[in-house]
Design an enzyme around this catalytic site. Structure first.
Site, PDB file in Angstrom:
ATOM      1  CG  ASP A  59     -38.451  -9.586  16.072  1.00  0.00           C
ATOM      2  OD1 ASP A  59     -38.393  -9.076  14.948  1.00  0.00           O
ATOM      3  OD2 ASP A  59     -39.148  -9.138  16.989  1.00  0.00           O
ATOM      4  CB  CYS A 113     -52.031  -0.561   3.918  1.00  0.00           C
ATOM      5  SG  CYS A 113     -51.005   0.177   5.208  1.00  0.00           S
TER       6      CYS A 113
END
Length: 379
Positions: free
Chosen positions: A134, A198
């Site tokens: 990440d 969204c």
């Protein structure tokens, strides 16, 4: 040992240490990704949390000279909480996104990757290896896609056939040549549910995210949240799962393969009011082990204030007044002032009028004015 034998031994070992899915990719430059990243940069769609050097993000050779193979891994995390506490009018609760449930996934993945590194070196002592999770330079998603872990969905997440998008990703670069796997065909088709759902329109189109509008990003910022996003936050304290929750590929997907990923309901769905005055020590003790604590307590407290405003929780008024009067942080004072205006009531109005006379910070003054205006409109 042949490359094929080594590959099979790595796969077998990965299963023995709790890696749910593993794939192999060439370490060739990610030229297509480079162009996409340049476009994102030009449009101003990047969050600022990612590696700024596009070359490092797309050329494994810069991270490990002589790189030939990238081993991608995925660990499935739960999508459902056992016995979740209910948010009631008397005790409103916030929510951490699923990717922050359980022990910080960075620690969990690093543990698995360290073991995988040691195993590879035990088989090929002269090998060079470098792993990342990440926070590394490489794009986890691009690596996972090339390695056949899953495809890049329209919600910009890696979607696996087995675990949906509820997976943590990591990778290991090595100078050992291992036969690559075949990428998976895109499975989104005509579906556009995530783009349509969204809350802030951050998915500009399928596969293109404006990170600066994404609630998952906004919950991690430390300043004042723009007015247009405050109501969109709801009771989210960290992250956002909307684009995952509406995805058909995640329907009935819920894996509990790793005990350290199991959420503590009181941590990931905490009462909001106690968060307003939590000390640094208490915050670290309670939330320190989870990924959602990495930016410290201020963003979480600000988001808790906005969540209380969302609920118009009268029980929080006294604590919010205290924050307006006493908290040394302008963002917390100002957001509390705005929240008092949103919640309404005589006590809130009286406190804001007093605060207006006393407050010296211009940004906080602006928030007090917004609060007073909401109260006037309510009258």
């Amino acid at each position: 040992m042949t490359g094929a034998q080594l590959k099979q031994e790595i796969i077998a070992y990965s299963k023995s240490i709790g890696i749910d899915k593993i794939g192999f990719a060439s370490a060739d430059p990610f030229d297509e990704l480079k162009e996409r990243l340049k476009t994102q940069q030009e449009l101003g769609y990047q969050s600022g949390f990612e590696e700024s050097d596009i070359e490092k993000r797309t050329n494994p050779e810069l991270l490990l000279p002589g790189a030939k193979t990238i081993i991608a891994v995925a660990l499935a995390y739960p999508s459902k909480m056992k016995n979740p506490p209910q948010s009631t009018k008397k005790e409103r609760r916030g929510l951490f996104a699923r990717a922050s449930w359980g022990t910080d996934y960075h620690d969990v993945l690093r543990d698995r990757l360290r073991k995988l590194e040691a195993f590879l070196l035990s088989k090929v002592p002269e090998a060079k290896v470098s792993s990342m999770v990440d926070t590394g330079a490489l794009s986890d998603r691009a690596v996972a896609e090339r390695a056949g872990i899953g495809w890049s969905g329209k919600n910009t997440m890696t979607i696996t056939p087995e675990f949906g998008s509820y997976v943590y990703l990591g990778e290991l670069i090595t100078n050992i040549l291992i036969e690559p796997d075949t990428p998976i065909e895109d499975g989104c088709g005509d579906c556009n549910l995530c783009v349509d759902a969204c809350p802030t329109g951050a998915l500009e189109q399928g596969g293109q995210l404006n990170a600066n509008k994404c609630i998952a990003f906004l919950t991690q910022t430390k300043g004042f949240l723009k007015d247009e996003y405050r109501a969109k936050l709801g009771n989210r304290l960290y992250g956002c799962d909307t684009c995952q929750l509406v995805c058909p590929k995640n329907k009935r997907v819920d894996f509990h393969n790793h005990p350290e990923m199991e959420p503590d309901p009181e941590v990931v769905k905490p009462k909001l009011v106690p968060l307003l005055k939590i000390s640094n020590r208490e915050f670290k003790e309670k939330f320190g082990p989870i990924a959602g604590s990495w930016r410290g307590k201020k963003p979480i407290q600000r988001n808790a204030i906005l969540a209380l405003a969302h609920y118009k929780d009268q029980s929080a008024v006294d604590d919010l007044i205290d924050l307006v009067e006493q908290d040394p942080r302008p963002v917390i004072r100002g957001t509390s002032a705005w929240a008092l205006g949103k919640i309404g009531g005589e006590r809130a109005g009286f406190a804001l009028k007093l605060a207006k006379k006393r407050e010296n910070d211009e940004e906080v003054q602006a928030e007090i004015d917004k609060g007073l205006k909401m109260l006037e409109n309510e009258a």
